[in-house]
Enzyme design. Structure first.
Site, PDB file in Angstrom:
ATOM      1  CD  GLU A   1      -3.066  -1.069   0.281  1.00  0.00           C
ATOM      2  OE1 GLU A   1      -3.701  -0.009   0.265  1.00  0.00           O
ATOM      3  OE2 GLU A   1      -3.332  -2.049  -0.445  1.00  0.00           O
TER       4      GLU A   1
ATOM      5  CB  CYS B   1      -4.760  10.182   2.423  1.00  0.00           C
ATOM      6  SG  CYS B   1      -5.170   8.903   3.629  1.00  0.00           S
TER       7      CYS B   1
ATOM      8  CG  HIS C   1      -3.511   2.587   4.525  1.00  0.00           C
ATOM      9  ND1 HIS C   1      -4.202   3.368   3.626  1.00  0.00           N
ATOM     10  CD2 HIS C   1      -3.288   1.412   3.897  1.00  0.00           C
ATOM     11  CE1 HIS C   1      -4.394   2.699   2.502  1.00  0.00           C
ATOM     12  NE2 HIS C   1      -3.852   1.515   2.646  1.00  0.00           N
TER      13      HIS C   1
END
Length: 448
Positions: free
Chosen positions: A174, A371, A250
């Site tokens: 990721e 993000c 995450h």
């Protein structure tokens, strides 16, 4: 030679919508099917970029992807003209069309993992595009991501690019959302910190029971090998499975690091004391003084952290050595989180100031300030080798806001995704954007 941490923020794409595609991301699921405002989303992101630039931070921009992804729909059996592909997908498999329209590439913390030249064996900055294979709508991003990064960081003397890891569950990657770096100075050798949710092959590591653990230990280890990192410059840590099951999909939803500082929630990791000791020892050998700030669960619960995105913030080092925390408006709206932050900044500690930004459009889809940015540590020579068209300036900000006003819709619903005109609008916008950012041909419609 002076070095910098450059934040390359994702430019929100014209198809920004609330498809609710990300199982395990509470905000994404809870706002599913609501109408979105792509224009507002893009302008909110640009406003943050401009503000950080004006504060003296090095700031860049990373282009969005072509959506809807007609080529992906063709691979799934839809045929005919581009318009027919979209119409048939809308009729027979609307969820696939929604996934193929996702603007999730805006969250460029997932675009790649980046290791600066001070850490790598060959003295170049290394990029590995994330395969993002846990979610279909994100797994189709990495070919274009690699192309865009290659156009931004093109000089092979300074930059090395690696293809995404094999797109299988055992190597779920990721990107930078599960990676950070600690260092005394951005130009000095540091310690790269990889956080994983599970191991693909070693059953000794516990796994979450409700939501998927998207990053594997094996993926993190593979990236470290590709980048030529030494064992004494790497620390691996496991995310707490119980917080993954509470919506911490995450690590950057529960912890953020920068310089010599880790800011984290008490429940973020397994074997926290062991991990902190290893970070302290390895950074100490590289001339650093590792420091940590633990947010106790008694003051901020995991639920508070997930709802406010307290840790999905940007921790920035200022010229005077103090730190600035960039948080979303939702932190101010959470009484416990805001009370904690007021106490944090008034204590005279490491974090001296908090700045709040309105990123509602991104937040409602599950992505906050952290993000939206990919961090790249560069020395002066490397920064000079970056494509200058992607470095934020006041004129570029003005051009991009005009571009958004010209090309973006201010309302988008699921039904709008079935309109073939949306694809034409997106391609027209992106073709112009590549000229603005001096990227060349990076999109399939420009190449094929």
């Amino acid at each position: 030679m002076k070095s910098y941490e450059v934040n390359f923020d994702g430019l929100v794409g014209p198809t920004h919508n609330y498809g609710g595609l990300s199982y395990g991301n509470v905000a994404s699921q809870s706002n599913s099917q609501q109408s979105s405002n792509p224009k507002e989303a893009a302008l909110q992101g640009l406003a943050k970029m401009k503000a950080l630039m004006e504060m003296g931070f090095q700031q860049g921009v990373l282009a969005p992807q072509e959506r809807p992804d007609v080529a992906a729909l063709r691979r799934l059996g839809f045929s005919g003209s581009d318009a027919q592909v979209i119409e048939r997908a809308a009729k027979d498999a609307m969820p696939l069309l929604v996934a193929s329209c996702s603007a999730s590439s805006m969250w460029v913390a997932n675009a790649a993992t980046v290791s600066p030249s001070a850490d790598t064996a060959d003295g170049r900055v290394h990029f590995t595009a994330a395969n993002l294979n846990c979610k279909y709508h994100r797994s189709i991003e990495h070919p274009t991501t690699s192309g865009v990064l290659g156009a931004m960081f093109a000089d092979p003397q300074h930059f090395a690019h690696h293809a995404a890891l094999p797109a299988v569950a055992q190597f779920g990657d990721e990107g930078a959302a599960n990676h950070t770096r600690f260092c005394r100075d951005y130009g000095q050798a540091g310690v790269e910190f990889f956080v994983f949710g599970r191991s693909a092959f070693d059953t000794r590591y516990p796994a979450p029971q409700k939501y998927p653990a998207r990053q594997t230990l094996e993926a993190s280890q593979a990236v470290a090998r590709l980048h030529g990192l030494s064992d004494d410059g790497v620390v691996y840590a496991q995310q707490n499975p119980s917080v993954i099951d509470q919506g911490v999909f995450h690590n950057d939803v529960i912890a953020v690091g920068n310089g010599e500082v880790l800011f984290y929630h008490e429940d973020a990791f397994l074997e926290t004391d062991k991990m902190l000791a290893e970070l302290d020892a390895k950074l100490g050998k590289r001339g650093g003084n590792f420091q940590s700030i633990c947010v106790p669960r008694s003051q901020v619960t995991v639920e508070d952290a997930v709802r406010s995105y307290l840790f999905n913030s940007q921790l920035l080092s200022r010229a005077d050595g103090s730190m600035l925390l960039i948080v979303p408006e939702e932190c101010r709206g959470n009484e416990r989180v805001w009370q904690y932050l007021q106490g944090l900044t008034s204590s005279g500690g490491l974090i001296r100031e908090v700045k709040v930004f309105d990123l509602k459009q991104s937040m409602q889809n599950g992505g906050g300030p952290a993000c939206l940015r990919l961090r790249v540590a560069l020395n002066q020579t490397e920064l000079a080798a970056v494509n200058p068209g992607v470095i934020m300036t006041a004129p570029l900000y003005g051009t991009l806001t005009q571009w958004v006003d010209k090309h973006y819709r201010d309302r988008l619903s699921e039904n709008d995704l079935a309109d073939p005109q949306l694809l034409l609008e997106c391609r027209t916008a992106l073709d112009e954007l590549t000229q603005i950012l001096k990227l060349g041909a990076v999109y399939p419609f420009q190449i094929n």
